[in-house]
Design a protein around this motif. Structure first.
Motif, PDB file in Angstrom:
ATOM      1  N   LEU A   2       3.161   6.580   6.785  1.00  0.00           N
ATOM      2  CA  LEU A   2       4.338   5.937   7.848  1.00  0.00           C
ATOM      3  C   LEU A   2       5.597   6.853   7.985  1.00  0.00           C
ATOM      4  N   TYR A   3       5.996   6.747   6.795  1.00  0.00           N
ATOM      5  CA  TYR A   3       7.127   8.229   6.784  1.00  0.00           C
ATOM      6  C   TYR A   3       6.836   9.073   7.245  1.00  0.00           C
ATOM      7  N   GLN A   4       5.688   9.665   6.674  1.00  0.00           N
ATOM      8  CA  GLN A   4       5.676  11.383   7.335  1.00  0.00           C
ATOM      9  C   GLN A   4       5.572  11.286   8.706  1.00  0.00           C
ATOM     10  N   ARG A   5       4.845  10.439   9.030  1.00  0.00           N
ATOM     11  CA  ARG A   5       4.908  10.021  10.634  1.00  0.00           C
ATOM     12  C   ARG A   5       6.297  10.024  11.316  1.00  0.00           C
ATOM     13  N   LEU A   6       7.058   9.245  10.415  1.00  0.00           N
ATOM     14  CA  LEU A   6       8.575   9.459  11.449  1.00  0.00           C
ATOM     15  C   LEU A   6       9.404  10.802  10.599  1.00  0.00           C
ATOM     16  N   ASP A  35       1.043  -1.035   0.215  1.00  0.00           N
ATOM     17  CA  ASP A  35      -0.604  -0.175   0.011  1.00  0.00           C
ATOM     18  C   ASP A  35       0.851   1.128   0.532  1.00  0.00           C
ATOM     19  N   LEU A  36       0.748   1.910  -0.937  1.00  0.00           N
ATOM     20  CA  LEU A  36       2.311   2.640  -1.453  1.00  0.00           C
ATOM     21  C   LEU A  36       1.225   4.366  -0.671  1.00  0.00           C
ATOM     22  N   ASP A  37       0.538   4.034   0.007  1.00  0.00           N
ATOM     23  CA  ASP A  37      -0.063   5.627   0.519  1.00  0.00           C
ATOM     24  C   ASP A  37      -0.004   5.649   2.158  1.00  0.00           C
ATOM     25  N   GLU A  70      13.159   4.966  -2.156  1.00  0.00           N
ATOM     26  CA  GLU A  70      12.275   4.069  -3.698  1.00  0.00           C
ATOM     27  C   GLU A  70      11.139   3.479  -2.773  1.00  0.00           C
ATOM     28  N   LEU A  71      10.117   4.314  -2.415  1.00  0.00           N
ATOM     29  CA  LEU A  71       8.911   3.663  -1.788  1.00  0.00           C
ATOM     30  C   LEU A  71       8.223   3.200  -2.854  1.00  0.00           C
TER      31      LEU A  71
END
Length: 289
Positions: A21-25, A14-16, A52-53
């Protein structure tokens, strides 16, 4: 010796959700990009390196594997059919065709040079041209781990400091961590792939330095001792487990993760975030070489 790390592929279903999750990191995550061969990606950029996600967007467009050719999309699809996580490491290249010749001479080449382009956008919304050439390599003992070099034809249109000012203070990838029951089995491949003759081998692992970042293959017991994580052996050579990232202040990251209720633990002076869509992110404080 190779020019160092260019990027690592983090394959996700699930790319989004992975981007969220990366944004919350505490990372800046780019917009969704669509590839004509069926994969979609979103990028987390650093200075001369990116994560690269990547996911499968249109499975019907994925070229199948065939003799003498490497299908990037099919490899990622096979990987995602079994797991999420770090699937492929790409080193920076000045000449992908020369890399392929070197890989062919060493017996590790996987298919022909793959050149493709797409449009990119600057922070102000303007459109720029991007083009890349990839030369793939194969460790025959590690079918689930992908390797390649990546040549940027318009690097001035890709790298942008505005995308690199992450709220968590992350600056660069210092090492890719792999696990294998017998790390030294991969010594010859690592020499051929990186072009380095300065590998360091010990009783618990082997490390291949590059001009920017190290490839560190360790035994499961060493993985537990160094990072506090346990990964079951899949019996297929070396596999990617984690990414070590240099950051300004681990305390800042720790507070950010607590605010977002993301589990993490201090271990041997590092901040370890397990199970980030199948990968482990390992933050360490210090300067970037």
């Amino acid at each position: 010796m190779s020019n160092g790390f260019d990027h690592i592929v983090h394959a996700v279903r699930d790319l989004d959700a992975a981007a969220d999750l990366y944004q919350r990191l505490g990372f800046i995550v780019g917009a969704r990009n669509v590839h004509p061969w069926g994969t979609h990606n979103r990028i987390v950029q650093f200075d001369r390196f990116f994560i690269e996600l990547l996911t499968i967007g249109e499975a019907d467009k994925i070229p199948p594997h065939r003799d003498g050719a490497f299908s990037f999309g099919a490899f990622q699809g096979d990987y995602l059919a079994a797991r999420e996580g770090l699937s492929m490491l790409l080193l920076a290249s000045d000449d992908a065709a020369a890399d392929l010749s070197r890989f062919t001479a060493a017996g590790i080449a996987a298919g022909e040079v793959f050149t493709f382009g797409r449009e990119g956008r600057r922070p102000d919304g303007s459109v720029v041209k991007l083009q890349f050439s990839l030369a793939f390599a194969r460790d025959p003992l590690s079918p689930q781990a992908g390797f390649a070099t990546c040549q940027h034809h318009y690097p001035e249109n890709f790298w942008n400091p505005a995308f690199q000012a992450h709220a968590n203070g992350a600056r660069a990838a210092t090492a890719v961590v792999m696990v294998a029951d017998n790390p030294t089995d991969h010594h010859i491949f690592l020499e051929a792939f990186t072009g380095s003759r300065d590998l360091r081998s010990t009783s618990i692992g082997v490390t291949a330095p590059t001009k920017r970042g190290e490839i560190d293959i360790v035994e499961p017991v060493s993985l537990r001792d160094q990072y506090g994580i346990t990964v079951p052996s899949e019996g297929e050579g070396a596999s990617f487990v984690g990414l070590r990232i240099a950051a300004d202040d681990l305390g800042v990251i720790e507070r950010l993760l607590q605010d977002h209720k993301i589990p993490a633990a201090r271990h041997v002076g590092r901040l370890v975030v397990p199970n980030v869509c199948g990968a482990t992110l390992i933050f360490e404080q210090g300067t970037v070489r």
